[in-house]
Design an enzyme around this catalytic site. Structure first.
Site, PDB file in Angstrom:
ATOM      1  CB  ALA A  67      50.760  45.915  50.672  1.00  0.00           C
ATOM      2  N   GLY A 110      47.974  41.893  51.740  1.00  0.00           N
ATOM      3  CA  GLY A 110      48.106  42.562  53.036  1.00  0.00           C
ATOM      4  C   GLY A 110      46.739  42.846  53.683  1.00  0.00           C
ATOM      5  CD  GLU A 113      50.303  39.265  54.744  1.00  0.00           C
ATOM      6  OE1 GLU A 113      50.446  40.376  54.200  1.00  0.00           O
ATOM      7  OE2 GLU A 113      51.218  38.433  54.842  1.00  0.00           O
ATOM      8  CD  GLU A 133      50.281  38.686  49.046  1.00  0.00           C
ATOM      9  OE1 GLU A 133      49.486  37.802  48.641  1.00  0.00           O
ATOM     10  OE2 GLU A 133      50.169  39.247  50.143  1.00  0.00           O
TER      11      GLU A 133
HETATM   12  C1  HXC Z   1      47.398  49.851  44.799  1.00  0.00           C
HETATM   13  C2  HXC Z   1      45.319  49.196  44.075  1.00  0.00           C
HETATM   14  C3  HXC Z   1      45.457  47.948  44.721  1.00  0.00           C
HETATM   15  C4  HXC Z   1      46.663  47.699  45.447  1.00  0.00           C
HETATM   16  C5  HXC Z   1      43.546  47.986  43.732  1.00  0.00           C
HETATM   17  N1  HXC Z   1      44.118  49.179  43.463  1.00  0.00           N
HETATM   18  N2  HXC Z   1      44.343  47.232  44.487  1.00  0.00           N
HETATM   19  N3  HXC Z   1      46.282  50.128  44.115  1.00  0.00           N
HETATM   20  N4  HXC Z   1      47.603  48.683  45.460  1.00  0.00           N
HETATM   21  N5  HXC Z   1      46.885  46.567  46.106  1.00  0.00           N
HETATM   22  C6  HXC Z   1      43.553  50.276  42.700  1.00  0.00           C
HETATM   23  C7  HXC Z   1      43.575  50.011  41.212  1.00  0.00           C
HETATM   24  O1  HXC Z   1      44.832  50.299  40.649  1.00  0.00           O
HETATM   25  C8  HXC Z   1      42.499  50.968  40.730  1.00  0.00           C
HETATM   26  O2  HXC Z   1      43.034  52.265  40.686  1.00  0.00           O
HETATM   27  C9  HXC Z   1      41.481  50.938  41.853  1.00  0.00           C
HETATM   28  O3  HXC Z   1      42.173  50.429  42.997  1.00  0.00           O
HETATM   29  C10 HXC Z   1      40.318  50.015  41.576  1.00  0.00           C
HETATM   30  O4  HXC Z   1      40.833  48.761  41.230  1.00  0.00           O
HETATM   31  P1  HXC Z   1      40.436  47.984  39.855  1.00  0.00           P
HETATM   32  O5  HXC Z   1      41.546  47.041  39.563  1.00  0.00           O
HETATM   33  O6  HXC Z   1      40.050  48.952  38.800  1.00  0.00           O
HETATM   34  O7  HXC Z   1      39.137  47.208  40.335  1.00  0.00           O
HETATM   35  P2  HXC Z   1      38.619  45.780  39.846  1.00  0.00           P
HETATM   36  O8  HXC Z   1      38.699  45.663  38.345  1.00  0.00           O
HETATM   37  O9  HXC Z   1      37.287  45.566  40.494  1.00  0.00           O
HETATM   38  O10 HXC Z   1      39.658  44.718  40.437  1.00  0.00           O
HETATM   39  C11 HXC Z   1      39.763  44.580  41.826  1.00  0.00           C
HETATM   40  C12 HXC Z   1      41.017  43.716  42.198  1.00  0.00           C
HETATM   41  C13 HXC Z   1      42.252  44.349  41.534  1.00  0.00           C
HETATM   42  C14 HXC Z   1      40.813  42.295  41.663  1.00  0.00           C
HETATM   43  C15 HXC Z   1      41.102  43.683  43.713  1.00  0.00           C
HETATM   44  O11 HXC Z   1      42.290  45.758  41.865  1.00  0.00           O
HETATM   45  C16 HXC Z   1      43.536  43.750  42.008  1.00  0.00           C
HETATM   46  O12 HXC Z   1      43.916  42.671  41.551  1.00  0.00           O
HETATM   47  N6  HXC Z   1      44.241  44.436  42.888  1.00  0.00           N
HETATM   48  C17 HXC Z   1      45.542  43.998  43.360  1.00  0.00           C
HETATM   49  C18 HXC Z   1      45.398  42.897  44.360  1.00  0.00           C
HETATM   50  C19 HXC Z   1      46.730  42.404  44.871  1.00  0.00           C
HETATM   51  O13 HXC Z   1      47.563  41.928  44.077  1.00  0.00           O
HETATM   52  N7  HXC Z   1      46.964  42.527  46.185  1.00  0.00           N
HETATM   53  C20 HXC Z   1      48.217  42.096  46.792  1.00  0.00           C
HETATM   54  C21 HXC Z   1      49.167  43.253  46.860  1.00  0.00           C
HETATM   55  S1  HXC Z   1      50.739  42.773  47.433  1.00  0.00           S
HETATM   56  P3  HXC Z   1      42.805  53.239  39.419  1.00  0.00           P
HETATM   57  O14 HXC Z   1      43.605  54.454  39.740  1.00  0.00           O
HETATM   58  O15 HXC Z   1      43.255  52.466  38.224  1.00  0.00           O
HETATM   59  O16 HXC Z   1      41.302  53.464  39.424  1.00  0.00           O
HETATM   60  C22 HXC Z   1      50.552  42.666  49.102  1.00  0.00           C
HETATM   61  C23 HXC Z   1      51.797  42.294  49.847  1.00  0.00           C
HETATM   62  C24 HXC Z   1      51.624  42.420  51.323  1.00  0.00           C
HETATM   63  O17 HXC Z   1      49.531  42.887  49.638  1.00  0.00           O
HETATM   64  C25 HXC Z   1      52.954  42.409  51.991  1.00  0.00           C
HETATM   65  C26 HXC Z   1      52.864  42.720  53.476  1.00  0.00           C
HETATM   66  C27 HXC Z   1      52.351  44.073  53.808  1.00  0.00           C
END
Ligand code: HXC
Length: 259
Positions: A67, A110, A113, A133
């Site tokens: 998400a 998400g 999911e 998460e």
């Molecule tokens: C917003 C995101 C994002 C996310 C990545 N980006 N995931 N933006 N929400 N979930 C953005 C980054 O900020 C970055 O933007 C660009 O995508 C590329 O990501 P990088 O981090 O630079 O890439 P990389 O180093 O290859 O790392 C990839 C990654 C990392 C390991 C997937 O991006 C990451 O950890 N993302 C978050 C994953 C996460 O925690 N997901 C769960 C979210 S909570 P910029 O502008 O800096 O280039 C959730 C709750 C669901 O899902 C609830 C129900 C709906």
């Protein structure tokens, strides 16, 4: 299909409805509008007789990295309650037609999911899935704890959810989360091949098989079997049952119409 969306691409071809998540710069982070668009596209395909199977993919190097963290970071509990955004997720899970997902790169939070709402999942050998998460001080909220646990059991689910670590495609396949792991180069081709194969099957059988299998996740065995039996009976009201059995007897290929 003429409808255009902001965060997804859709088209249909040869009985397959394609939905592609389209925010590649943020690894297809799923914002609320995107969820509504996915639901809308699925429901339009569900009502379209030309479409028999839905294929879900992500553009760029990830399926979806979760998400949209930027969107939800400032929200409070009451915002979530009033937005009631999970109602859209609930409806995604009850789309009647088969949904096949193709995962390349990350399917996290998400994003996973959403993938778990698919009926079949193909993944590239570089795919990594997980529920990170916990590292954000939250937990899955769109079915992750429930669907993962039903798929792989409490012991393994607890470990993956507690640690937030990423699982490689091969392990996910061994645990039964993913149907097939293929090389990145052929992922879309192989997934589409399966979609086209299913598009030739009798749609009503697919529909009631999906419904019955999903019930098996919830129902005790006896109730599930009663449910299955009624669906079996129901198919004998279809033209495709006559066509399928007559084609067998006449030693010809059946031509299923979805009626
Ligand atoms: C917003 C995101 C994002 C996310 C990545 N980006 N995931 N933006 N929400 N979930 C953005 C980054 O900020 C970055 O933007 C660009 O995508 C590329 O990501 P990088 O981090 O630079 O890439 P990389 O180093 O290859 O790392 C990839 C990654 C990392 C390991 C997937 O991006 C990451 O950890 N993302 C978050 C994953 C996460 O925690 N997901 C769960 C979210 S909570 P910029 O502008 O800096 O280039 C959730 C709750 C669901 O899902 C609830 C129900 C709906």
């Amino acid at each position: 299909m003429s409808k255009t969306y902001e965060f997804i691409n859709v088209h249909e071809q040869d009985g397959v409805g394609f939905v592609e998540l389209n925010r590649p710069k943020v690894l297809n982070a799923i914002n609320r509008v995107m969820v509504s668009e996915i639901l809308n596209a699925f429901e339009v395909f569900d009502q379209n007789d030309e479409v028999r199977v839905i294929m879900l993919t992500g553009k760029g190097r990830a399926f979806a990295a979760g998400a949209d963290i930027d969107e939800m970071a400032g929200d409070g509990a009451i915002d979530f309650e009033l937005l009631n955004q999970f109602a859209d997720w609930d409806r995604i899970a009850v789309v009647k037609k088969p949904i096949i997902g193709a995962i390349q790169g990350f399917a996290l939070g998400g994003g996973l999911e959403l993938a778990l709402c698919c009926d079949l999942l193909f993944a590239a050998d570089d795919a990594e899935i997980g529920f990170p998460e916990v590292n954000l001080g939250v937990m899955p909220g769109a079915g992750g704890t429930q669907r993962l646990t039903k798929l792989i059991g409490k012991t393994k689910a607890m470990e993956w959810l507690f640690t937030g670590e990423r699982m490689k495609a091969e392990e996910a396949c061994q645990l039964g989360i993913i149907n097939r792991v293929v090389s990145r180069e052929v992922l879309m081709e192989e997934t589409e091949r399966m979609a086209r194969k299913l598009a030739e099957k009798p749609p009503l059988s697919l529909r009631l098989i999906k419904e019955s299998v999903l019930k098996a996740m919830d129902y005790p065995l006896y109730e599930g079997m009663q449910y299955e039996r009624k669906n079996f009976y129901l198919l004998f009201a279809s033209e495709d049952q006559k066509e399928g059995m007559n084609a067998f007897i006449e030693k010809r290929k059946p031509n299923f119409k979805g009626k």
